[in-house]
Design a protein around this motif. Structure first.
Motif, PDB file in Angstrom:
ATOM      1  N   ILE A   1       0.861  -1.188   0.000  1.00  6.63           N
ATOM      2  CA  ILE A   1       0.000   0.000   0.000  1.00  6.63           C
ATOM      3  C   ILE A   1       0.894   1.233   0.000  1.00  6.63           C
ATOM      4  O   ILE A   1       1.753   1.390   0.875  1.00  6.63           O
ATOM      5  N   PRO A   2       0.734   2.139  -0.953  1.00  8.92           N
ATOM      6  CA  PRO A   2       1.578   3.340  -1.014  1.00  8.92           C
ATOM      7  C   PRO A   2       1.425   4.197   0.242  1.00  8.92           C
ATOM      8  O   PRO A   2       0.371   4.182   0.899  1.00  8.92           O
ATOM      9  N   VAL A   3       2.463   4.946   0.553  1.00 11.02           N
ATOM     10  CA  VAL A   3       2.433   5.799   1.743  1.00 11.02           C
ATOM     11  C   VAL A   3       1.222   6.733   1.703  1.00 11.02           C
ATOM     12  O   VAL A   3       0.519   6.908   2.707  1.00 11.02           O
ATOM     13  N   GLU A   4       0.968   7.311   0.531  1.00 11.70           N
ATOM     14  CA  GLU A   4      -0.130   8.270   0.410  1.00 11.70           C
ATOM     15  C   GLU A   4      -1.482   7.638   0.698  1.00 11.70           C
ATOM     16  O   GLU A   4      -2.433   8.327   1.068  1.00 11.70           O
ATOM     17  N   ALA A   5      -1.583   6.317   0.519  1.00 13.43           N
ATOM     18  CA  ALA A   5      -2.869   5.632   0.699  1.00 13.43           C
ATOM     19  C   ALA A   5      -3.065   5.104   2.115  1.00 13.43           C
ATOM     20  O   ALA A   5      -4.071   4.435   2.401  1.00 13.43           O
ATOM     21  N   THR A   6      -2.132   5.409   3.013  1.00 14.14           N
ATOM     22  CA  THR A   6      -2.268   4.922   4.387  1.00 14.14           C
ATOM     23  C   THR A   6      -3.119   5.846   5.252  1.00 14.14           C
ATOM     24  O   THR A   6      -3.457   5.489   6.389  1.00 14.14           O
TER      25      THR A   6
ATOM     26  N   ALA B   1     -10.772   2.014   5.769  1.00 18.34           N
ATOM     27  CA  ALA B   1      -9.555   1.209   5.717  1.00 18.34           C
ATOM     28  C   ALA B   1      -9.772  -0.052   4.896  1.00 18.34           C
ATOM     29  O   ALA B   1      -8.904  -0.458   4.104  1.00 18.34           O
ATOM     30  N   LEU B   2     -10.937  -0.662   5.048  1.00 20.66           N
ATOM     31  CA  LEU B   2     -11.244  -1.846   4.250  1.00 20.66           C
ATOM     32  C   LEU B   2     -11.274  -1.502   2.770  1.00 20.66           C
ATOM     33  O   LEU B   2     -10.823  -2.278   1.923  1.00 20.66           O
ATOM     34  N   ALA B   3     -11.812  -0.313   2.464  1.00 22.21           N
ATOM     35  CA  ALA B   3     -11.813   0.141   1.074  1.00 22.21           C
ATOM     36  C   ALA B   3     -10.385   0.323   0.571  1.00 22.21           C
ATOM     37  O   ALA B   3     -10.071   0.069  -0.598  1.00 22.21           O
ATOM     38  N   GLY B   4      -9.496   0.745   1.484  1.00 23.11           N
ATOM     39  CA  GLY B   4      -8.089   0.881   1.104  1.00 23.11           C
ATOM     40  C   GLY B   4      -7.467  -0.449   0.750  1.00 23.11           C
ATOM     41  O   GLY B   4      -6.677  -0.550  -0.193  1.00 23.11           O
TER      42      GLY B   4
ATOM     43  N   ARG C   1      -9.139  -2.992  -0.495  1.00 26.04           N
ATOM     44  CA  ARG C   1      -9.711  -3.386  -1.789  1.00 26.04           C
ATOM     45  C   ARG C   1      -9.024  -2.653  -2.938  1.00 26.04           C
ATOM     46  O   ARG C   1      -8.744  -3.241  -3.988  1.00 26.04           O
ATOM     47  N   ASP C   2      -8.764  -1.362  -2.737  1.00 23.31           N
ATOM     48  CA  ASP C   2      -8.086  -0.590  -3.789  1.00 23.31           C
ATOM     49  C   ASP C   2      -6.696  -1.154  -4.061  1.00 23.31           C
ATOM     50  O   ASP C   2      -6.270  -1.264  -5.229  1.00 23.31           O
ATOM     51  N   ALA C   3      -5.992  -1.522  -2.991  1.00 22.54           N
ATOM     52  CA  ALA C   3      -4.643  -2.072  -3.171  1.00 22.54           C
ATOM     53  C   ALA C   3      -4.697  -3.411  -3.881  1.00 22.54           C
ATOM     54  O   ALA C   3      -3.850  -3.714  -4.748  1.00 22.54           O
ATOM     55  N   ILE C   4      -5.700  -4.227  -3.531  1.00 24.37           N
ATOM     56  CA  ILE C   4      -5.851  -5.530  -4.191  1.00 24.37           C
ATOM     57  C   ILE C   4      -6.170  -5.345  -5.669  1.00 24.37           C
ATOM     58  O   ILE C   4      -5.610  -6.039  -6.535  1.00 24.37           O
ATOM     59  N   ASP C   5      -7.066  -4.405  -5.977  1.00 24.09           N
ATOM     60  CA  ASP C   5      -7.409  -4.151  -7.385  1.00 24.09           C
ATOM     61  C   ASP C   5      -6.190  -3.693  -8.177  1.00 24.09           C
ATOM     62  O   ASP C   5      -5.984  -4.119  -9.321  1.00 24.09           O
ATOM     63  N   GLU C   6      -5.382  -2.839  -7.559  1.00 26.75           N
ATOM     64  CA  GLU C   6      -4.186  -2.360  -8.255  1.00 26.75           C
ATOM     65  C   GLU C   6      -3.196  -3.497  -8.505  1.00 26.75           C
ATOM     66  O   GLU C   6      -2.620  -3.617  -9.593  1.00 26.75           O
ATOM     67  N   LEU C   7      -3.020  -4.359  -7.494  1.00 27.72           N
ATOM     68  CA  LEU C   7      -2.129  -5.504  -7.669  1.00 27.72           C
ATOM     69  C   LEU C   7      -2.652  -6.452  -8.741  1.00 27.72           C
ATOM     70  O   LEU C   7      -1.873  -6.999  -9.539  1.00 27.72           O
ATOM     71  N   THR C   8      -3.956  -6.660  -8.768  1.00 33.81           N
ATOM     72  CA  THR C   8      -4.549  -7.528  -9.786  1.00 33.81           C
ATOM     73  C   THR C   8      -4.275  -6.996 -11.182  1.00 33.81           C
ATOM     74  O   THR C   8      -3.915  -7.757 -12.093  1.00 33.81           O
ATOM     75  N   GLN C   9      -4.440  -5.684 -11.353  1.00 32.93           N
ATOM     76  CA  GLN C   9      -4.161  -5.086 -12.657  1.00 32.93           C
ATOM     77  C   GLN C   9      -2.688  -5.241 -13.038  1.00 32.93           C
ATOM     78  O   GLN C   9      -2.362  -5.540 -14.187  1.00 32.93           O
ATOM     79  N   ARG C  10      -1.810  -5.064 -12.058  1.00 31.96           N
ATOM     80  CA  ARG C  10      -0.382  -5.217 -12.339  1.00 31.96           C
ATOM     81  C   ARG C  10      -0.046  -6.653 -12.695  1.00 31.96           C
ATOM     82  O   ARG C  10       0.746  -6.923 -13.607  1.00 31.96           O
ATOM     83  N   ILE C  11      -0.648  -7.619 -11.966  1.00 31.44           N
ATOM     84  CA  ILE C  11      -0.401  -9.032 -12.256  1.00 31.44           C
ATOM     85  C   ILE C  11      -0.885  -9.383 -13.654  1.00 31.44           C
ATOM     86  O   ILE C  11      -0.203 -10.080 -14.418  1.00 31.44           O
ATOM     87  N   GLU C  12      -2.090  -8.895 -14.011  1.00 32.38           N
ATOM     88  CA  GLU C  12      -2.620  -9.168 -15.347  1.00 32.38           C
ATOM     89  C   GLU C  12      -1.728  -8.565 -16.421  1.00 32.38           C
ATOM     90  O   GLU C  12      -1.484  -9.179 -17.469  1.00 32.38           O
ATOM     91  N   GLY C  13      -1.235  -7.350 -16.152  1.00 29.03           N
ATOM     92  CA  GLY C  13      -0.337  -6.718 -17.117  1.00 29.03           C
ATOM     93  C   GLY C  13       0.964  -7.475 -17.274  1.00 29.03           C
ATOM     94  O   GLY C  13       1.456  -7.684 -18.385  1.00 29.03           O
ATOM     95  N   LEU C  14       1.534  -7.913 -16.139  1.00 35.03           N
ATOM     96  CA  LEU C  14       2.778  -8.683 -16.189  1.00 35.03           C
ATOM     97  C   LEU C  14       2.571 -10.044 -16.855  1.00 35.03           C
ATOM     98  O   LEU C  14       3.436 -10.520 -17.592  1.00 35.03           O
TER      99      LEU C  14
END
Length: 319
Positions: A57-62, A82-85, A87-100
């Motif tokens: 989770i990025p510093v700005e998103a904490t 915080a729970l939404a945070g 979910r946002d981090a999971i969505d971002e990781l999912t997008q990165r994994i799909e891209g990779l």
């Protein structure tokens, strides 16, 4: 407490603490002399930021997590924000994994295209490029008898144990009564893995898969002709050999000798290419733990099982 003590207790650098302050995540008290004064609450916040960053989770998103603590909650993720945070981090990781994953697929396709661009075997449209290791080119060089196996006939098998692809350990000095066929080969090809450079131009190198298929197809015939067991042997590890055994559905076990122990014990011929030391192709007929017959050199490898079968049939009643 001073910034250095805070950083040490929270496990971060003083530079990181100053960055957190610049974002408004930490708001220490200023003393009359201008120094920052941190308390236990600042230590807790800094530790929380560090833990969340280690999760990706990025510093700005904490901020939502820290605000949850500020509201008096025991845990930083007790609040809906915080729970939404998370979910946002999971969505971002999912997008990165799909891209990779997509980039990896492109790289794999590029690798196959480059590796097989000049192959004699061209895949059909839409099919994955793959070399047909079971077929042999017509212009393979024929290996010559260099005398490297002339001393083997009559030699006893050494006290040596090797791992087989079924997980068992085979003692070469105790193969038992009767005739054992032990065919020794350099390296089997594997889909998606390049063979050493210039492989087809090395006399006796190409044809390990075709040879294995020959022993597979004649396995029952070999046993009927007097062989009590058949083994293949190479310097590849058991995991590599196991893939070959499963893919080709071999009814016999492969023995792994990555340290070339048998080569040293019996002075077997080897060769080196692309930084690899590999066995030269030869086959031992072992009877009562003594080498009774040697096939060397072997050519063509795809017909070798027929030659072994013929020898066994001709010598079935030999004492």
């Amino acid at each position: 407490m001073r910034i250095g003590e805070l950083a040490a207790r929270a496990g971060v650098t003083t530079k990181a603490v100053r960055y957190y302050e610049s974002l408004g995540l930490l708001t220490p008290v200023r003393l009359a002399n201008g120094y920052r004064d941190y308390d236990e609450y600042d230590v807790r916040l800094t530790q929380e930021i560090r833990a969340l960053c280690r999760l990706g989770i990025p510093v700005e998103a904490t901020r939502p997590f820290l605000e949850c603590l500020a509201l008096g909650h025991r845990h930083a993720d007790d609040c809906p924000a915080a729970l939404a945070g998370y979910r946002d981090a999971i969505d971002e990781l999912t997008q990165r994994i799909e891209g990779l994953t997509a980039r990896r697929a492109v790289l794999v396709a590029q690798l196959h295209e480059a590796a097989h661009r000049n192959s004699r075997f061209s895949p059909a449209n839409g099919e994955e490029p793959m070399t047909d290791y079971t077929s042999l080119p017509a212009d393979l060089p024929v290996p010559e008898d260099d005398g490297a196996a002339a001393h083997l006939r009559g030699a006893r098998m050494p006290q040596l144990e090797l791992h087989a692809t079924d997980g068992a350990t085979i003692s070469l000095e105790a193969l038992g009564a009767g005739r054992t066929v032990l065919y020794i080969y350099p390296l089997t090809g594997r889909p998606g893995t390049d063979l050493p450079e210039g492989w087809d131009s090395i006399p006796g190198a190409r044809g390990c898969t075709a040879e294995a298929c020959g022993f597979r197809d004649h396995h029952q015939d070999l046993l009927a002709a007097g062989a009590t067991q058949v083994y293949g042997l190479s310097s590849q590890d058991s995991d590599y050999q196991r893939e070959v055994t499963e893919r080709l559905r071999l009814p016999f076990q492969m023995l792994s000798d990555p340290a070339w122990s048998l080569a040293r014990a019996l002075d077997l011929p080897t060769f080196t290419t692309s930084g690899l030391t590999l066995y030269k192709r030869l086959t031992l007929i072992i009877k009562d733990n003594v080498i009774e017959h040697v096939f060397y050199p072997i050519f063509p490898p795809d017909k070798h099982a027929d030659h072994v079968l013929a020898w066994l049939s001709d010598n079935a009643h030999r004492p």
